[in-house]
Design a protein around this motif. Sequence first.
Motif, PDB file in Angstrom:
ATOM      1  N   ILE A   1       0.857  -1.186   0.000  1.00 52.39           N
ATOM      2  CA  ILE A   1       0.000   0.000   0.000  1.00 52.39           C
ATOM      3  C   ILE A   1       0.893   1.237   0.000  1.00 52.39           C
ATOM      4  O   ILE A   1       1.741   1.393   0.873  1.00 52.39           O
ATOM      5  CB  ILE A   1      -0.919   0.039   1.232  1.00 52.39           C
ATOM      6  N   CYS A   2       0.687   2.105  -0.989  1.00 44.48           N
ATOM      7  CA  CYS A   2       1.485   3.333  -1.099  1.00 44.48           C
ATOM      8  C   CYS A   2       0.519   4.505  -1.319  1.00 44.48           C
ATOM      9  O   CYS A   2       0.260   4.908  -2.457  1.00 44.48           O
ATOM     10  CB  CYS A   2       2.486   3.206  -2.245  1.00 44.48           C
ATOM     11  N   LEU A   3      -0.030   5.021  -0.244  1.00 45.16           N
ATOM     12  CA  LEU A   3      -1.028   6.092  -0.304  1.00 45.16           C
ATOM     13  C   LEU A   3      -0.602   7.270   0.553  1.00 45.16           C
ATOM     14  O   LEU A   3       0.226   7.134   1.451  1.00 45.16           O
ATOM     15  CB  LEU A   3      -2.389   5.570   0.177  1.00 45.16           C
ATOM     16  N   GLY A   4      -1.192   8.428   0.288  1.00 44.56           N
ATOM     17  CA  GLY A   4      -0.911   9.623   1.083  1.00 44.56           C
ATOM     18  C   GLY A   4      -0.611  10.847   0.244  1.00 44.56           C
ATOM     19  O   GLY A   4      -0.862  11.975   0.675  1.00 44.56           O
ATOM     20  N   GLU A   5      -0.123  10.636  -0.974  1.00 40.05           N
ATOM     21  CA  GLU A   5       0.262  11.772  -1.819  1.00 40.05           C
ATOM     22  C   GLU A   5      -0.928  12.647  -2.182  1.00 40.05           C
ATOM     23  O   GLU A   5      -0.798  13.870  -2.305  1.00 40.05           O
ATOM     24  CB  GLU A   5       0.945  11.256  -3.089  1.00 40.05           C
ATOM     25  N   SER A   6      -2.096  12.035  -2.356  1.00 42.56           N
ATOM     26  CA  SER A   6      -3.278  12.776  -2.818  1.00 42.56           C
ATOM     27  C   SER A   6      -4.205  13.210  -1.689  1.00 42.56           C
ATOM     28  O   SER A   6      -5.260  13.788  -1.951  1.00 42.56           O
ATOM     29  CB  SER A   6      -4.060  11.912  -3.816  1.00 42.56           C
ATOM     30  N   ASP A   7      -3.811  12.958  -0.441  1.00 46.81           N
ATOM     31  CA  ASP A   7      -4.693  13.234   0.687  1.00 46.81           C
ATOM     32  C   ASP A   7      -4.641  14.672   1.167  1.00 46.81           C
ATOM     33  O   ASP A   7      -5.477  15.082   1.976  1.00 46.81           O
ATOM     34  CB  ASP A   7      -4.348  12.305   1.850  1.00 46.81           C
TER      35      ASP A   7
END
Length: 362
Positions: A251-257
């Motif tokens: 899981i590689c999330l956070g850039e668009s938050d």
Amino acid sequence: MKKNLACLFVSLVCSICFVSAKTPSKPVLKLFTANNKYFQYTGRVDFSNPLKPRFWSSGVYVRMKFKGKGCEIIVNDQMKYGNSHNYIDITVDGQTPYRVQTTDVTDNIKVGGDLENKEHTVTICKDTEAGIGYLEFVGVKCEKLLKLPAKPKHRIEFVGTTITCGADMDRSVYPCNFGDWYVHHNANMSYGAVTARSLNADFQITAISGIGLTNSCCNIPIMPKAFDKINTAADSLIWNFSIYQPDVLSICLGESDGPAALDSAKFCGAFVDFIGNIRHFYPKTTIVCLNIPTGDLRLNKALKSFMVGISDYMNAHGDSKVYPFSITKTYTSGCNNHPDMGDHALIAAELSEYIKKIMKWK
């Protein structure tokens, strides 16, 4: 005179025979439709119409094996925005992939033609993401379609946003800031695809530019709401998770938050809830939590810390198959300060070694 005419006739007949012997007839190509059992599909595909399986996500791929000097692959393009078209990566016999763009609603893409007259394996992979529209695989024209070897025993799924879906990385056709927004996509050479191939694993990419864990842009649903869909952009079609159970999910999330990604309580809480949701679908899968390897140093530092905290929390609450992984560097050589193809290869090298270690794969 008669003797001369007879000689001329014999000479003409011999010439025709010689030409016929030197120019064999072209092989007849037969259409093998998409529902043929010898095609291998990997990724989130809608098989509602078995003659036109439809897929939106970047990284969906179809493999086939044929005999002959070449083949002709037939695909349909949604042409979602009129003259915009998807890109496809084609790999022949494991050689360097090459990228082609569809040009019409239906495209007949010729592969080879001058290959050795023997067995060949071809993989086509959707490079562009769900936002540019779907492709339909119609079939292949070739002399003979053959059975492929069994799929690899290992499976990996890559969940993420812009980087994971392979956006902003390929400048082989247009430099940055030129061409349409999707022309720099290349999911087949993204870190996920390269990681999987280096580990001899199948891969599935569940990602789209702009998607976030707590907040998304561009009217895209957040990942927890999109995760069980075939089309992560906006679709009501539910994905059947029994088709693909990965050994590893990253899981590689956070850039668009946006700012929420720096709010430890909000972001980490949402991440823990998301892992809990994933466990309903993948009870035995090893989960690897990644930071975002872009140039936003503040975000990168925060996410590295968050991934460790999230993994520790899950381990302490009975889920021992959650791990943190920090990509050591930031990679900004591509467009919009994202990794380019070389950067993706470096990320894949790091991640491959880590997965191999925790999974004890040889």
